[in-house]
Motif scaffolding. Structure first.
Motif, PDB file in Angstrom:
ATOM      1  N   ALA A  25     -19.871  74.912  33.394  1.00  0.00           N
ATOM      2  CA  ALA A  25     -19.231  74.855  32.122  1.00  0.00           C
ATOM      3  C   ALA A  25     -19.662  73.877  31.351  1.00  0.00           C
ATOM      4  CB  ALA A  25     -17.622  74.642  32.462  1.00  0.00           C
ATOM      5  N   ARG A  26     -20.091  72.554  31.884  1.00  0.00           N
ATOM      6  CA  ARG A  26     -20.582  71.634  31.097  1.00  0.00           C
ATOM      7  C   ARG A  26     -21.750  72.064  30.572  1.00  0.00           C
ATOM      8  NH1 ARG A  26     -22.214  66.182  33.883  1.00  0.00           N
ATOM      9  NH2 ARG A  26     -24.142  67.679  34.552  1.00  0.00           N
ATOM     10  N   SER A  27     -22.781  72.617  31.340  1.00  0.00           N
ATOM     11  CA  SER A  27     -24.229  72.903  30.813  1.00  0.00           C
ATOM     12  C   SER A  27     -24.245  74.003  29.660  1.00  0.00           C
ATOM     13  CB  SER A  27     -25.077  73.833  32.026  1.00  0.00           C
ATOM     14  OG  SER A  27     -24.397  74.989  32.184  1.00  0.00           O
ATOM     15  N   ILE A  28     -23.006  74.530  29.252  1.00  0.00           N
ATOM     16  CA  ILE A  28     -22.952  75.523  28.234  1.00  0.00           C
ATOM     17  C   ILE A  28     -22.036  75.348  27.133  1.00  0.00           C
ATOM     18  CG2 ILE A  28     -23.470  77.581  29.676  1.00  0.00           C
ATOM     19  CD1 ILE A  28     -20.584  78.478  29.332  1.00  0.00           C
ATOM     20  N   ALA A  29     -21.684  73.929  27.197  1.00  0.00           N
ATOM     21  CA  ALA A  29     -20.339  73.567  26.269  1.00  0.00           C
ATOM     22  C   ALA A  29     -20.896  73.312  25.013  1.00  0.00           C
ATOM     23  CB  ALA A  29     -20.229  72.141  26.764  1.00  0.00           C
ATOM     24  N   HIS A  30     -22.177  73.146  24.752  1.00  0.00           N
ATOM     25  CA  HIS A  30     -23.052  73.130  23.514  1.00  0.00           C
ATOM     26  C   HIS A  30     -23.605  74.496  22.926  1.00  0.00           C
ATOM     27  CE1 HIS A  30     -26.098  72.364  26.423  1.00  0.00           C
ATOM     28  NE2 HIS A  30     -27.142  72.493  25.567  1.00  0.00           N
ATOM     29  N   ARG A  31     -23.162  75.278  23.864  1.00  0.00           N
ATOM     30  CA  ARG A  31     -23.717  76.962  23.534  1.00  0.00           C
ATOM     31  C   ARG A  31     -25.335  76.951  23.341  1.00  0.00           C
ATOM     32  NH1 ARG A  31     -18.869  76.066  20.347  1.00  0.00           N
ATOM     33  NH2 ARG A  31     -17.408  77.382  20.859  1.00  0.00           N
ATOM     34  N   PHE A  87     -23.755  66.248  21.977  1.00  0.00           N
ATOM     35  CA  PHE A  87     -24.470  67.173  21.540  1.00  0.00           C
ATOM     36  C   PHE A  87     -24.005  67.247  20.027  1.00  0.00           C
ATOM     37  CE2 PHE A  87     -26.003  68.386  25.476  1.00  0.00           C
ATOM     38  CZ  PHE A  87     -27.364  68.675  25.299  1.00  0.00           C
ATOM     39  N   GLY A  88     -23.264  66.257  19.400  1.00  0.00           N
ATOM     40  CA  GLY A  88     -23.003  66.414  17.851  1.00  0.00           C
ATOM     41  C   GLY A  88     -21.583  66.824  17.423  1.00  0.00           C
ATOM     42  N   MET A  89     -20.753  67.249  18.463  1.00  0.00           N
ATOM     43  CA  MET A  89     -19.353  67.850  17.851  1.00  0.00           C
ATOM     44  C   MET A  89     -18.498  66.537  17.591  1.00  0.00           C
ATOM     45  SD  MET A  89     -18.649  70.864  20.673  1.00  0.00           S
ATOM     46  CE  MET A  89     -19.669  72.088  21.200  1.00  0.00           C
ATOM     47  N   ASN A  90     -17.702  66.982  16.679  1.00  0.00           N
ATOM     48  CA  ASN A  90     -16.504  65.808  16.257  1.00  0.00           C
ATOM     49  C   ASN A  90     -15.464  65.717  17.466  1.00  0.00           C
ATOM     50  OD1 ASN A  90     -14.761  67.732  15.772  1.00  0.00           O
ATOM     51  ND2 ASN A  90     -15.412  68.035  13.469  1.00  0.00           N
ATOM     52  N   HIS A  91     -14.777  64.788  17.279  1.00  0.00           N
ATOM     53  CA  HIS A  91     -13.746  64.750  18.343  1.00  0.00           C
ATOM     54  C   HIS A  91     -12.790  65.784  18.521  1.00  0.00           C
ATOM     55  CE1 HIS A  91     -10.987  62.308  21.057  1.00  0.00           C
ATOM     56  NE2 HIS A  91     -10.034  62.627  20.246  1.00  0.00           N
ATOM     57  N   ARG A  92     -12.480  66.370  17.402  1.00  0.00           N
ATOM     58  CA  ARG A  92     -11.337  67.399  17.531  1.00  0.00           C
ATOM     59  C   ARG A  92     -12.133  68.770  18.284  1.00  0.00           C
ATOM     60  NH1 ARG A  92      -8.626  69.418  12.208  1.00  0.00           N
ATOM     61  NH2 ARG A  92     -10.742  70.148  11.655  1.00  0.00           N
ATOM     62  N   ASP A  93     -13.155  68.900  17.779  1.00  0.00           N
ATOM     63  CA  ASP A  93     -13.888  70.189  18.265  1.00  0.00           C
ATOM     64  C   ASP A  93     -14.176  70.034  19.428  1.00  0.00           C
ATOM     65  OD1 ASP A  93     -13.623  71.290  15.773  1.00  0.00           O
ATOM     66  OD2 ASP A  93     -15.781  71.011  15.204  1.00  0.00           O
ATOM     67  N   LEU A 135     -16.490  67.163  30.217  1.00  0.00           N
ATOM     68  CA  LEU A 135     -16.682  68.280  29.118  1.00  0.00           C
ATOM     69  C   LEU A 135     -16.773  67.796  27.773  1.00  0.00           C
ATOM     70  CD1 LEU A 135     -14.718  71.314  30.773  1.00  0.00           C
ATOM     71  CD2 LEU A 135     -17.139  70.878  30.817  1.00  0.00           C
ATOM     72  N   LYS A 136     -15.746  66.727  27.478  1.00  0.00           N
ATOM     73  CA  LYS A 136     -15.387  66.246  26.109  1.00  0.00           C
ATOM     74  C   LYS A 136     -16.544  65.578  25.759  1.00  0.00           C
ATOM     75  CE  LYS A 136     -12.880  62.964  25.345  1.00  0.00           C
ATOM     76  NZ  LYS A 136     -11.930  61.930  25.183  1.00  0.00           N
ATOM     77  N   TYR A 137     -17.261  64.616  26.756  1.00  0.00           N
ATOM     78  CA  TYR A 137     -18.239  63.814  26.173  1.00  0.00           C
ATOM     79  C   TYR A 137     -19.551  64.417  26.107  1.00  0.00           C
ATOM     80  CZ  TYR A 137     -14.967  59.877  26.943  1.00  0.00           C
ATOM     81  OH  TYR A 137     -13.661  59.177  27.139  1.00  0.00           O
ATOM     82  N   HIS A 138     -19.718  65.264  26.904  1.00  0.00           N
ATOM     83  CA  HIS A 138     -20.991  66.228  26.673  1.00  0.00           C
ATOM     84  C   HIS A 138     -21.147  67.099  25.459  1.00  0.00           C
ATOM     85  CE1 HIS A 138     -24.354  68.775  28.179  1.00  0.00           C
ATOM     86  NE2 HIS A 138     -23.635  69.740  27.302  1.00  0.00           N
ATOM     87  N   CYS A 139     -19.895  67.273  24.965  1.00  0.00           N
ATOM     88  CA  CYS A 139     -19.768  67.998  23.628  1.00  0.00           C
ATOM     89  C   CYS A 139     -20.188  67.010  22.456  1.00  0.00           C
ATOM     90  CB  CYS A 139     -18.343  68.385  23.378  1.00  0.00           C
ATOM     91  SG  CYS A 139     -17.991  70.120  24.380  1.00  0.00           S
ATOM     92  N   ARG A 140     -19.557  65.703  22.730  1.00  0.00           N
ATOM     93  CA  ARG A 140     -19.781  64.730  21.662  1.00  0.00           C
ATOM     94  C   ARG A 140     -21.183  64.429  21.747  1.00  0.00           C
ATOM     95  NH1 ARG A 140     -17.358  62.939  17.865  1.00  0.00           N
ATOM     96  NH2 ARG A 140     -17.157  60.811  18.197  1.00  0.00           N
TER      97      ARG A 140
END
Length: 315
Positions: free
Chosen positions: A152-158, A110-116, A103-108
């Motif tokens: 969950a991973r597929s919607i992580a970046h909203r 798509f451009g999220m910073n580490h904390r987000d 999940l975390k790397y998927h968010c990264r």
């Protein structure tokens, strides 16, 4: 094009040269409204996966156009990918990562910073009831858990639109119902969902609208209730006979209260305008042709498919 459409498909086609040449999708049109769960229902090989592939940039169309949230998928693939989430038929989780890391790397990505990214991953683990498996390798998950993690991973970046290709294929009934609950919650939050399935119950239960597709063409489109009403009968009697089925069809077709009869995959189907009145006469007539078994059902989405194609949906 409707102003509130999340996805617009116009004259979409896919031709494979072969050998043998195949027209997998044949100039289909459809619109999916924002916040809608829209289903593509059909047998294996109908063109459902190819259609989703073209909508999600994974398959290049031969002709036609798809827009997602106003973005032309073919003209701007990166822009389209930022607006969609995709769950394929197969497990695509990163096997070298833990549940949390997937999940975390998927968010990264798509451009999220580490904390987000960490915060979003933790939020999704709670939402999808996977927090106790955060540090587990994905190979240790059950089929149902793995599929929940993929959603969950597929919607992580909203994303604006979530595409699900046969999301419950291969799952046990309990896991399937659990995933239905997850999709229902996403729908309540306003997520637009497009799913493919060959499970009638799944399409009937989840979809606001659906299209029945076969051999690359949309045969009919509407709400589940609208499609079932078009059959025009109240009860379907399925007869298993060990005698002359053709003779049975002819004999049963003239029984009072019978709308029509047909043979589908070796079984005789009798469509009744009402449930109770004609049934004794139908049974009596069927006994003369070696009646082995009998089942009564209300019209289903498979009944619609049989009416359109002359064959069962399950294959």
């Amino acid at each position: 094009m409707a102003a509130d459409a999340a996805v617009v498909v116009e004259k979409l086609s896919k031709h494979y040269r072969g050998p043998p040449p195949v027209d997998a999708v044949k100039s289909i049109d459809l619109e999916v409204a924002r916040g809608e769960i829209f289903g593509l229902l059909g047998p294996n090989g109908a063109g459902k996966t190819t259609t989703v592939g073209m909508c999600t940039t994974r398959v290049v169309p031969t002709a036609g156009r798809v827009t997602v949230d106003g973005v032309d998928v073919r003209a701007d693939p990166p822009g389209a990918r930022g607006r969609i989430g995709v769950v394929t038929q197969f497990n695509t989780l990163d096997r070298s990562c833990t549940v949390f890391e997937n999940l975390k790397y998927h968010c990264r990505y798509f451009g999220m910073n580490h904390r987000d990214a960490k915060a979003r991953a933790a939020e999704l683990l709670d939402t999808f009831r996977l927090a106790d498996r955060a540090d587990a390798n994905v190979m240790a998950l059950s089929g149902g858990m793995a599929q929940r993690l993929q959603v969950a991973r597929s919607i992580a970046h909203r994303p604006v639109v979530l595409f699900l290709d046969e999301p419950t294929s291969g799952l046990d009934p309990q896991s399937r119902i659990a995933l239905w609950e997850v999709l229902g919650a996403l729908h309540d939050e306003g997520t637009t969902v497009i799913l493919t399935t060959h499970y009638m119950e799944e399409a009937d239960r989840l979809c606001d609208r659906l299209a029945i597709i076969d051999y690359g063409e949309i045969l009919v489109m509407g709400t589940p209730d609208q499609l079932k009403r078009q059959v025009g009968v109240e009860t379907v009697v399925t007869l298993t006979l060990d005698g002359d089925r053709e003779g049975a069809v002819k004999a049963l077709s003239v029984v009072a209260g019978v709308d029509r009869t047909e043979i589908v995959e070796g079984e005789v189907l009798v469509y009744l305008a009402e449930r109770e009145g004609p049934l004794p006469a139908v049974v009596q007539a069927a006994l003369a042709f070696g009646l082995v078994d009998l089942a009564l059902t209300e019209p289903t989405l498979e009944t619609v498919f049989i009416q359109l194609t002359g064959r069962a949906l399950r294959d």
